[in-house]
Design an enzyme around this catalytic site. Structure first.
Site, mmCIF file in Angstrom:
data_model
loop_
_atom_site.group_PDB
_atom_site.id
_atom_site.type_symbol
_atom_site.label_atom_id
_atom_site.label_comp_id
_atom_site.label_asym_id
_atom_site.label_seq_id
_atom_site.Cartn_x
_atom_site.Cartn_y
_atom_site.Cartn_z
ATOM 1 N N ILE A 90 0.874 -1.172 0.000
ATOM 2 C CA ILE A 90 0.000 0.000 0.000
ATOM 3 C C ILE A 90 0.909 1.220 0.000
ATOM 4 O O ILE A 90 1.725 1.392 0.901
ATOM 5 C CB ILE A 90 -0.990 0.001 1.191
ATOM 6 C CG1 ILE A 90 -1.881 1.247 1.157
ATOM 7 C CG2 ILE A 90 -0.279 -0.161 2.510
ATOM 8 C CD1 ILE A 90 -3.035 1.222 2.131
ATOM 9 N N TYR A 91 0.801 2.018 -1.050
ATOM 10 C CA TYR A 91 1.679 3.170 -1.203
ATOM 11 C C TYR A 91 0.915 4.335 -1.807
ATOM 12 O O TYR A 91 0.037 4.143 -2.647
ATOM 13 C CB TYR A 91 2.867 2.843 -2.131
ATOM 14 C CG TYR A 91 3.853 1.875 -1.538
ATOM 15 C CD1 TYR A 91 4.846 2.329 -0.676
ATOM 16 C CD2 TYR A 91 3.797 0.524 -1.834
ATOM 17 C CE1 TYR A 91 5.766 1.435 -0.136
ATOM 18 C CE2 TYR A 91 4.702 -0.371 -1.290
ATOM 19 C CZ TYR A 91 5.681 0.094 -0.442
ATOM 20 O OH TYR A 91 6.582 -0.773 0.109
ATOM 21 N N LEU A 131 -5.303 9.875 1.833
ATOM 22 C CA LEU A 131 -5.427 8.870 0.775
ATOM 23 C C LEU A 131 -5.084 7.464 1.268
ATOM 24 O O LEU A 131 -5.703 6.481 0.840
ATOM 25 C CB LEU A 131 -4.542 9.236 -0.417
ATOM 26 C CG LEU A 131 -4.767 10.624 -1.027
ATOM 27 C CD1 LEU A 131 -3.925 10.799 -2.274
ATOM 28 C CD2 LEU A 131 -6.232 10.867 -1.313
ATOM 29 N N LYS A 164 -5.730 6.271 4.190
ATOM 30 C CA LYS A 164 -6.926 5.786 4.890
ATOM 31 C C LYS A 164 -7.980 5.320 3.896
ATOM 32 O O LYS A 164 -8.641 4.290 4.104
ATOM 33 C CB LYS A 164 -7.478 6.895 5.790
ATOM 34 C CG LYS A 164 -8.734 6.512 6.533
ATOM 35 C CD LYS A 164 -8.478 5.480 7.616
ATOM 36 C CE LYS A 164 -9.669 5.334 8.534
ATOM 37 N NZ LYS A 164 -10.403 4.103 8.353
ATOM 38 N N ASN A 197 10.054 1.809 9.532
ATOM 39 C CA ASN A 197 9.067 2.658 8.866
ATOM 40 C C ASN A 197 8.058 3.127 9.925
ATOM 41 O O ASN A 197 6.908 2.689 9.979
ATOM 42 C CB ASN A 197 8.378 1.896 7.729
ATOM 43 C CG ASN A 197 7.584 2.804 6.823
ATOM 44 O OD1 ASN A 197 7.272 3.937 7.169
ATOM 45 N ND2 ASN A 197 7.240 2.298 5.652
ATOM 46 N N TYR A 213 -0.821 2.285 10.659
ATOM 47 C CA TYR A 213 -1.532 1.014 10.778
ATOM 48 C C TYR A 213 -2.147 0.859 12.167
ATOM 49 O O TYR A 213 -3.279 0.379 12.298
ATOM 50 C CB TYR A 213 -0.603 -0.166 10.477
ATOM 51 C CG TYR A 213 -0.088 -0.180 9.059
ATOM 52 C CD1 TYR A 213 -0.933 0.058 7.976
ATOM 53 C CD2 TYR A 213 1.254 -0.418 8.786
ATOM 54 C CE1 TYR A 213 -0.450 0.055 6.680
ATOM 55 C CE2 TYR A 213 1.738 -0.432 7.487
ATOM 56 C CZ TYR A 213 0.875 -0.184 6.440
ATOM 57 O OH TYR A 213 1.349 -0.191 5.152
ATOM 58 N N LYS A 250 -3.167 3.262 14.085
ATOM 59 C CA LYS A 250 -4.318 4.165 14.104
ATOM 60 C C LYS A 250 -5.526 3.539 13.391
ATOM 61 O O LYS A 250 -6.667 3.787 13.756
ATOM 62 C CB LYS A 250 -3.942 5.495 13.434
ATOM 63 C CG LYS A 250 -4.989 6.559 13.522
ATOM 64 C CD LYS A 250 -4.489 7.854 12.922
ATOM 65 C CE LYS A 250 -5.575 8.913 12.929
ATOM 66 N NZ LYS A 250 -5.150 10.146 12.287
#
Length: 170
Positions: free
Chosen positions: A93-94, A104, A106, A132, A139, A141
């Site tokens: 996911i990037y 974005l 989220k 990271n 994640y 959150k």
């Protein structure tokens, strides 16, 4: 914003997006040689074409008007530490660096959760590099909890990823 499933016709867009976001995310903390080796192993036209044809892989691209600004990849496979559950991996996911902070990520997470729930999966899991910190906080959150770790190779560099999961059923 529009998020749509990627097909073979999106190969050029996907290759550019995968390479750019990976470099933006990790180039500052890794050697050029290791980065290049990883890009050549995972983000060539040939590798992405194979992955797009793999029934276990699903790519979704996020567009802002006509510009691709982010993507996610889900992979149907078992996690070695969650064997008794129906699980799906959020493998990638990037979001482009100039788009970070706009919510974005989220939107992409919510899309991954929705796809996973509709697919009947019980757990969405992922691996995230221990260094990271921004991603780990994001994640957490979003409700993901750490449940283990595994080794990840970036070129010649052996790194540690935290395994995180989100239970999709109550």
């Amino acid at each position: 914003m529009e998020i749509r499933k990627a097909g073979i016709e999106d190969l050029d867009i996907l290759q550019k997006l995968t390479q750019q976001t990976f470099l933006e995310t990790y180039a500052d903390q890794n050697t050029e040689e290791d980065m290049q080796e990883y890009l050549e192993a995972h983000f060539t036209h040939e590798r992405l074409r194979e992955s797009l044809h793999d029934p276990k892989s699903m790519y979704y691209i996020m567009f802002d008007k006509d510009e691709a600004v982010g993507y996610l990849k889900l992979r149907k496979k078992r996690s070695e530490k969650l064997e008794k559950k129906q699980v799906i991996e959020l493998e990638r996911i990037y979001v482009l660096k100039n788009q970070i902070g706009k919510g974005l990520g989220k939107l992409l997470i919510d899309e991954a959760i929705g796809i996973s729930k509709r697919g009947g999966y019980e757990v969405l899991w992922l691996g995230v590099w221990e260094k990271n910190f921004r991603a780990i906080a994001f994640y957490e959150k979003c409700g993901f909890k750490q449940y283990g770790e595994h080794i990840f190779r970036l070129g010649s560099d052996v790194q540690r990823d935290y395994l995180m999961k989100l239970d999709l059923i109550d």
